[in-house]
Write a protein that holds these residues in place. Sequence first.
Motif, mmCIF file in Angstrom:
data_model
loop_
_atom_site.group_PDB
_atom_site.id
_atom_site.type_symbol
_atom_site.label_atom_id
_atom_site.label_comp_id
_atom_site.label_asym_id
_atom_site.label_seq_id
_atom_site.Cartn_x
_atom_site.Cartn_y
_atom_site.Cartn_z
ATOM 1 N N VAL A 223 -10.997 39.194 14.554
ATOM 2 C CA VAL A 223 -9.773 39.957 14.286
ATOM 3 C C VAL A 223 -9.469 40.856 15.481
ATOM 4 C CG1 VAL A 223 -8.664 41.688 12.813
ATOM 5 C CG2 VAL A 223 -10.103 39.926 11.779
ATOM 6 N N GLY A 224 -10.495 41.558 15.958
ATOM 7 C CA GLY A 224 -10.342 42.438 17.110
ATOM 8 C C GLY A 224 -9.968 41.677 18.370
ATOM 9 N N GLU A 225 -10.538 40.493 18.541
ATOM 10 C CA GLU A 225 -10.218 39.685 19.710
ATOM 11 C C GLU A 225 -8.765 39.205 19.671
ATOM 12 O OE1 GLU A 225 -12.560 38.976 22.419
ATOM 13 O OE2 GLU A 225 -13.176 40.779 21.315
ATOM 14 N N PHE A 226 -8.285 38.865 18.485
ATOM 15 C CA PHE A 226 -6.882 38.454 18.342
ATOM 16 C C PHE A 226 -5.950 39.633 18.607
ATOM 17 C CE2 PHE A 226 -3.295 37.173 15.319
ATOM 18 C CZ PHE A 226 -2.697 36.326 16.244
ATOM 19 N N GLU A 227 -6.357 40.824 18.152
ATOM 20 C CA GLU A 227 -5.549 42.017 18.409
ATOM 21 C C GLU A 227 -5.405 42.275 19.913
ATOM 22 O OE1 GLU A 227 -5.957 44.933 14.575
ATOM 23 O OE2 GLU A 227 -7.694 44.820 15.918
ATOM 24 N N LYS A 228 -6.463 42.003 20.676
ATOM 25 C CA LYS A 228 -6.390 42.144 22.133
ATOM 26 C C LYS A 228 -5.353 41.186 22.714
ATOM 27 C CE LYS A 228 -11.240 43.529 22.723
ATOM 28 N NZ LYS A 228 -12.569 43.111 23.263
ATOM 29 N N CYS A 229 -5.309 39.969 22.179
ATOM 30 C CA CYS A 229 -4.311 38.987 22.628
ATOM 31 C C CYS A 229 -2.896 39.475 22.332
ATOM 32 C CB CYS A 229 -4.538 37.643 21.936
ATOM 33 S SG CYS A 229 -6.028 36.766 22.432
ATOM 34 N N LEU A 230 -2.727 40.082 21.166
ATOM 35 C CA LEU A 230 -1.403 40.542 20.751
ATOM 36 C C LEU A 230 -0.912 41.729 21.596
ATOM 37 C CD1 LEU A 230 -1.736 40.386 16.848
ATOM 38 C CD2 LEU A 230 -0.605 38.742 18.351
ATOM 39 N N ARG A 231 -1.847 42.472 22.196
ATOM 40 C CA ARG A 231 -1.456 43.624 23.017
ATOM 41 C C ARG A 231 -1.015 43.231 24.423
ATOM 42 N NH1 ARG A 231 -5.655 46.434 19.990
ATOM 43 N NH2 ARG A 231 -7.245 45.854 21.520
ATOM 44 N N LYS A 232 -1.275 41.992 24.813
ATOM 45 C CA LYS A 232 -0.858 41.524 26.138
ATOM 46 C C LYS A 232 0.665 41.357 26.195
ATOM 47 C CE LYS A 232 -5.160 40.816 27.653
ATOM 48 N NZ LYS A 232 -5.748 41.529 28.798
ATOM 49 N N LYS A 233 1.206 41.385 27.400
ATOM 50 C CA LYS A 233 2.652 41.185 27.563
ATOM 51 C C LYS A 233 3.068 39.802 27.085
ATOM 52 C CE LYS A 233 3.601 44.435 31.321
ATOM 53 N NZ LYS A 233 4.130 44.575 32.712
ATOM 54 N N GLU A 234 2.236 38.826 27.385
ATOM 55 C CA GLU A 234 2.463 37.468 26.914
ATOM 56 C C GLU A 234 1.209 37.003 26.183
ATOM 57 O OE1 GLU A 234 5.218 35.725 27.089
ATOM 58 O OE2 GLU A 234 6.326 37.188 28.276
#
Length: 321
Positions: A223-234
């Motif tokens: 879940v935390g790893e996906f949240e990191k992806c969502l915080r990226k510009k793309e």
Amino acid sequence: MIISRTPLRVSFFGGGTDIDYYFKKKGGKVISAAINKYVYVIIKPHHKVFGKKYRVSYSKTENVDNLSHIQNNIVKECLKFTKIKSPLYIGTFADIPDRSGLGSSSSFTVGLLNALYYYMGKKVSKKQLAEDAYYIETKLLKNPIGKQDQYAASYGGFNSIEFKKNDQVKVKKIPKHKKIINLFKSILLVWTGLRRDNKNILLSQKLNINNNVKSLDEIKFYVGEFEKCLRKKEINLEKVGKLLNKSWNAKMLLSKKIMNLSLKNFSKKLKKEHIHGSKLLGAGGGGFFLCIVKNLKPFPENYLTIKIKVDQYGSKIFKIK
């Protein structure tokens, strides 16, 4: 006549950590989205001329005088819970078949409660609606389910939902953004052709909880790893697909009943298509695979597929005079 429209949901990461025997000890977290596929509930006064106090219409039709004689347990317990005594017609239909891994039972419970509260002239918050539905499903009906589906159905949106040890729930909406829209453009639901009863699967997970804690910890980590992806510009779709695969591999360890031979064969074929990653939605045993598709290429015609968008509203009421 009162009509409620309540969204189904897809769960990306964290499924299983929303079950009380886990989150009350370690805290849980999921990322899920309400989608533009719905369960509809109609309620209206039922006239004496029909000769029965209750008419309940779903895959079959019930006409009964006594509340205790209603066979649909969700309808029966919701009527008991709200203490409505007046004669009623209750009908329901949906965009997608039940038992397909999209949280339809919880959407129905939320939608029915929402319509009944409106009928009573009672205003409740989205949080209360979700909690009441969860209470009915788990405490009154004894279903061994988690807590995410009721919140997705009630709140709508694309959410990070945290389940705290003290039983509090924190819903954080993930803002609608171009990168989120692009993510959902790459998502395809693929129908396995199998409908399942999740009760036995979830019971087997509960019985095996001592062995499952490590896998659930891993599921929560993603879940935390996906949240990191969502915080990226793309959003890196290839990375999301790999995370989805890793999380799904951990999920399969929770019970041998999650994947049967037919689903294993289906999954092998699916992996040969142009996808970054996939997971089976819901508890397992059938339903839909959620796939992250490469380059938005169409799937072969022998697959039944559905495109989805985020429903931003949650359970809504429409009144027809």
